[in-house]
Design a protein around this motif. Structure first.
Motif, PDB file in Angstrom:
ATOM      1  N   THR A 137      41.296  20.544  26.123  1.00  9.34           N
ATOM      2  CA  THR A 137      40.551  20.156  24.919  1.00  9.34           C
ATOM      3  C   THR A 137      41.427  19.485  23.862  1.00  9.34           C
ATOM      4  O   THR A 137      40.941  19.140  22.789  1.00  9.34           O
ATOM      5  CB  THR A 137      39.883  21.387  24.285  1.00  9.34           C
ATOM      6  N   SER A 138      42.715  19.288  24.142  1.00 11.98           N
ATOM      7  CA  SER A 138      43.617  18.679  23.176  1.00 11.98           C
ATOM      8  C   SER A 138      43.447  17.161  23.179  1.00 11.98           C
ATOM      9  O   SER A 138      43.486  16.535  24.238  1.00 11.98           O
ATOM     10  CB  SER A 138      45.068  19.045  23.499  1.00 11.98           C
ATOM     11  N   LEU A 139      43.262  16.595  22.010  1.00 15.88           N
ATOM     12  CA  LEU A 139      43.035  15.156  21.892  1.00 15.88           C
ATOM     13  C   LEU A 139      44.354  14.398  21.994  1.00 15.88           C
ATOM     14  O   LEU A 139      45.340  14.742  21.329  1.00 15.88           O
ATOM     15  CB  LEU A 139      42.373  14.846  20.553  1.00 15.88           C
ATOM     16  N   GLY A 140      44.385  13.371  22.829  1.00 11.82           N
ATOM     17  CA  GLY A 140      45.548  12.512  22.917  1.00 11.82           C
ATOM     18  C   GLY A 140      46.662  13.029  23.798  1.00 11.82           C
ATOM     19  O   GLY A 140      47.727  12.415  23.864  1.00 11.82           O
ATOM     20  N   TYR A 141      46.435  14.129  24.490  1.00  9.27           N
ATOM     21  CA  TYR A 141      47.465  14.682  25.369  1.00  9.27           C
ATOM     22  C   TYR A 141      47.065  14.460  26.818  1.00  9.27           C
ATOM     23  O   TYR A 141      45.966  14.823  27.231  1.00  9.27           O
ATOM     24  CB  TYR A 141      47.653  16.181  25.118  1.00  9.27           C
ATOM     25  N   GLN A 210      41.030  22.620  17.570  1.00 11.09           N
ATOM     26  CA  GLN A 210      41.434  21.543  18.480  1.00 11.09           C
ATOM     27  C   GLN A 210      42.769  20.982  18.046  1.00 11.09           C
ATOM     28  O   GLN A 210      42.963  20.593  16.887  1.00 11.09           O
ATOM     29  CB  GLN A 210      40.397  20.422  18.515  1.00 11.09           C
ATOM     30  N   TRP A 211      43.713  20.927  18.998  1.00 10.96           N
ATOM     31  CA  TRP A 211      45.031  20.339  18.743  1.00 10.96           C
ATOM     32  C   TRP A 211      44.941  18.840  18.921  1.00 10.96           C
ATOM     33  O   TRP A 211      44.348  18.340  19.891  1.00 10.96           O
ATOM     34  CB  TRP A 211      46.043  20.937  19.709  1.00 10.96           C
ATOM     35  N   LEU A 212      45.522  18.094  17.974  1.00  9.02           N
ATOM     36  CA  LEU A 212      45.499  16.638  18.014  1.00  9.02           C
ATOM     37  C   LEU A 212      46.933  16.150  18.209  1.00  9.02           C
ATOM     38  O   LEU A 212      47.784  16.339  17.339  1.00  9.02           O
ATOM     39  CB  LEU A 212      44.917  16.065  16.714  1.00  9.02           C
ATOM     40  N   HIS A 213      47.202  15.541  19.346  1.00  5.12           N
ATOM     41  CA  HIS A 213      48.548  15.093  19.680  1.00  5.12           C
ATOM     42  C   HIS A 213      48.758  13.701  19.087  1.00  5.12           C
ATOM     43  O   HIS A 213      48.243  12.707  19.594  1.00  5.12           O
ATOM     44  CB  HIS A 213      48.727  15.051  21.202  1.00  5.12           C
ATOM     45  N   ILE A 220      47.136   7.720  16.251  1.00 11.69           N
ATOM     46  CA  ILE A 220      46.775   7.952  14.855  1.00 11.69           C
ATOM     47  C   ILE A 220      45.300   7.660  14.634  1.00 11.69           C
ATOM     48  O   ILE A 220      44.568   8.456  14.032  1.00 11.69           O
ATOM     49  CB  ILE A 220      47.635   7.082  13.922  1.00 11.69           C
ATOM     50  N   GLU A 221      44.841   6.514  15.127  1.00 11.63           N
ATOM     51  CA  GLU A 221      43.431   6.133  14.941  1.00 11.63           C
ATOM     52  C   GLU A 221      42.497   7.144  15.588  1.00 11.63           C
ATOM     53  O   GLU A 221      41.474   7.526  15.010  1.00 11.63           O
ATOM     54  CB  GLU A 221      43.185   4.740  15.512  1.00 11.63           C
ATOM     55  N   ALA A 222      42.836   7.603  16.794  1.00  7.09           N
ATOM     56  CA  ALA A 222      41.991   8.580  17.483  1.00  7.09           C
ATOM     57  C   ALA A 222      41.939   9.895  16.711  1.00  7.09           C
ATOM     58  O   ALA A 222      40.877  10.521  16.589  1.00  7.09           O
ATOM     59  CB  ALA A 222      42.521   8.813  18.899  1.00  7.09           C
ATOM     60  N   ALA A 223      43.087  10.328  16.173  1.00  8.48           N
ATOM     61  CA  ALA A 223      43.116  11.567  15.408  1.00  8.48           C
ATOM     62  C   ALA A 223      42.284  11.445  14.134  1.00  8.48           C
ATOM     63  O   ALA A 223      41.537  12.360  13.767  1.00  8.48           O
ATOM     64  CB  ALA A 223      44.555  11.939  15.069  1.00  8.48           C
ATOM     65  N   GLU A 224      42.397  10.306  13.455  1.00  9.29           N
ATOM     66  CA  GLU A 224      41.634  10.130  12.221  1.00  9.29           C
ATOM     67  C   GLU A 224      40.138  10.088  12.507  1.00  9.29           C
ATOM     68  O   GLU A 224      39.337  10.625  11.720  1.00  9.29           O
ATOM     69  CB  GLU A 224      42.099   8.855  11.518  1.00  9.29           C
ATOM     70  N   ALA A 225      39.748   9.470  13.611  1.00 14.20           N
ATOM     71  CA  ALA A 225      38.334   9.448  13.973  1.00 14.20           C
ATOM     72  C   ALA A 225      37.820  10.860  14.236  1.00 14.20           C
ATOM     73  O   ALA A 225      36.698  11.210  13.837  1.00 14.20           O
ATOM     74  CB  ALA A 225      38.125   8.573  15.208  1.00 14.20           C
ATOM     75  N   ARG A 226      38.662  11.684  14.879  1.00 11.57           N
ATOM     76  CA  ARG A 226      38.252  13.061  15.159  1.00 11.57           C
ATOM     77  C   ARG A 226      38.131  13.858  13.865  1.00 11.57           C
ATOM     78  O   ARG A 226      37.220  14.683  13.718  1.00 11.57           O
ATOM     79  CB  ARG A 226      39.262  13.722  16.102  1.00 11.57           C
ATOM     80  N   VAL A 227      39.024  13.619  12.913  1.00 12.70           N
ATOM     81  CA  VAL A 227      38.943  14.296  11.623  1.00 12.70           C
ATOM     82  C   VAL A 227      37.654  13.900  10.893  1.00 12.70           C
ATOM     83  O   VAL A 227      36.956  14.744  10.328  1.00 12.70           O
ATOM     84  CB  VAL A 227      40.179  13.981  10.760  1.00 12.70           C
TER      85      VAL A 227
END
Length: 234
Positions: A137-141, A210-213, A220-227
């Protein structure tokens, strides 16, 4: 707070900006981490600096409120995670302490994870307690994971050519005496993790949320979208 690394995977951004100062969702990664530390009741944070250290110190000097910041200067030599912590041991008064990667970033669950980690710490049964995140379930990993975890929370390394369900999420509690017979200079905290596993005293706590890698510029863009998505759900 480990903030001295070169951030090679985040280049070209980190050619001129240290990775802890890279912004995600409008805030530098290290400020996300320090704010989490403050919310968890940590009053003083020792932050090590090496790469673009002047920028790091300048940024830290403008923070207000908790935690108080003490800088551990590693300009002369990059000491890796273990060596960096060892250099700062005098600040911990012989007590167990939290190690926090400055780029550790996650979305919280119902209860803040740092508080959960501190509550779960049991020095009688554990030498090191790690916050671990499910790889699924970790994003970007997209790696193979780090650990298996048994029903009692004990951790063991994944084997070669195996896939493990948990990854180290970058936050841990350690005992200072573990560093007594460690190398001088540069070494990794994985040395201590390995020793604790062999003594059956490395324990994990599963991250709630959820951990965001955030390891590359694209992440960065993927993490910001998830936030943003998380904020809309709330």
């Amino acid at each position: 707070m480990l903030a001295a690394g070169l951030g090679k995977r985040m280049r070209p951004i980190t050619a001129t900006v240290p990775k802890p100062l890279v912004e995600v969702a409008g805030k530098a990664l290290i400020d996300h981490a320090l704010d989490r530390a403050a919310a968890g009741g940590i009053e003083t944070a020792v932050v090590n600096v090496h790469w673009l250290a002047d920028l790091m110190e300048g940024h830290l000097s403008h923070r207000t409120g908790a935690p108080a910041i003490v800088v551990s200067d590693e300009r002369d030599a990059l000491l890796e995670t273990g060596g960096g912590v060892k250099k700062a041991l005098d600040h911990f008064n012989g007590e167990p302490f939290v190690v926090f990667n400055s780029d550790s970033f996650w979305l919280e669950g119902p209860r803040p994870n740092l508080g959960r980690l501190i509550e779960a710490w049991d020095p009688d049964t554990t030498d090191i307690l790690l916050l671990v995140a499910p790889t699924a379930t970790s994003l970007g990993y997209d790696g193979a994971g780090d650990f298996y975890m048994d029903s009692d929370g004990r951790l063991s390394w994944r084997g070669e050519r195996e896939v493990a369900p948990f990854i180290y999420a970058g936050v841990a509690i350690l005992k200072p005496e573990l560093f007594a017979d460690t190398p001088e200079g540069s070494f990794s905290l994985t040395l201590l993790f390995d020793r604790a596993i062999k003594r059956n005293r490395l324990q994990g706590l599963r991250l709630d949320g959820q951990w965001l890698h955030v390891g590359t510029p694209e992440a960065i863009e993927a993490a910001e979208a998830r936030v943003r998505d998380s904020a809309r759900i709330v």
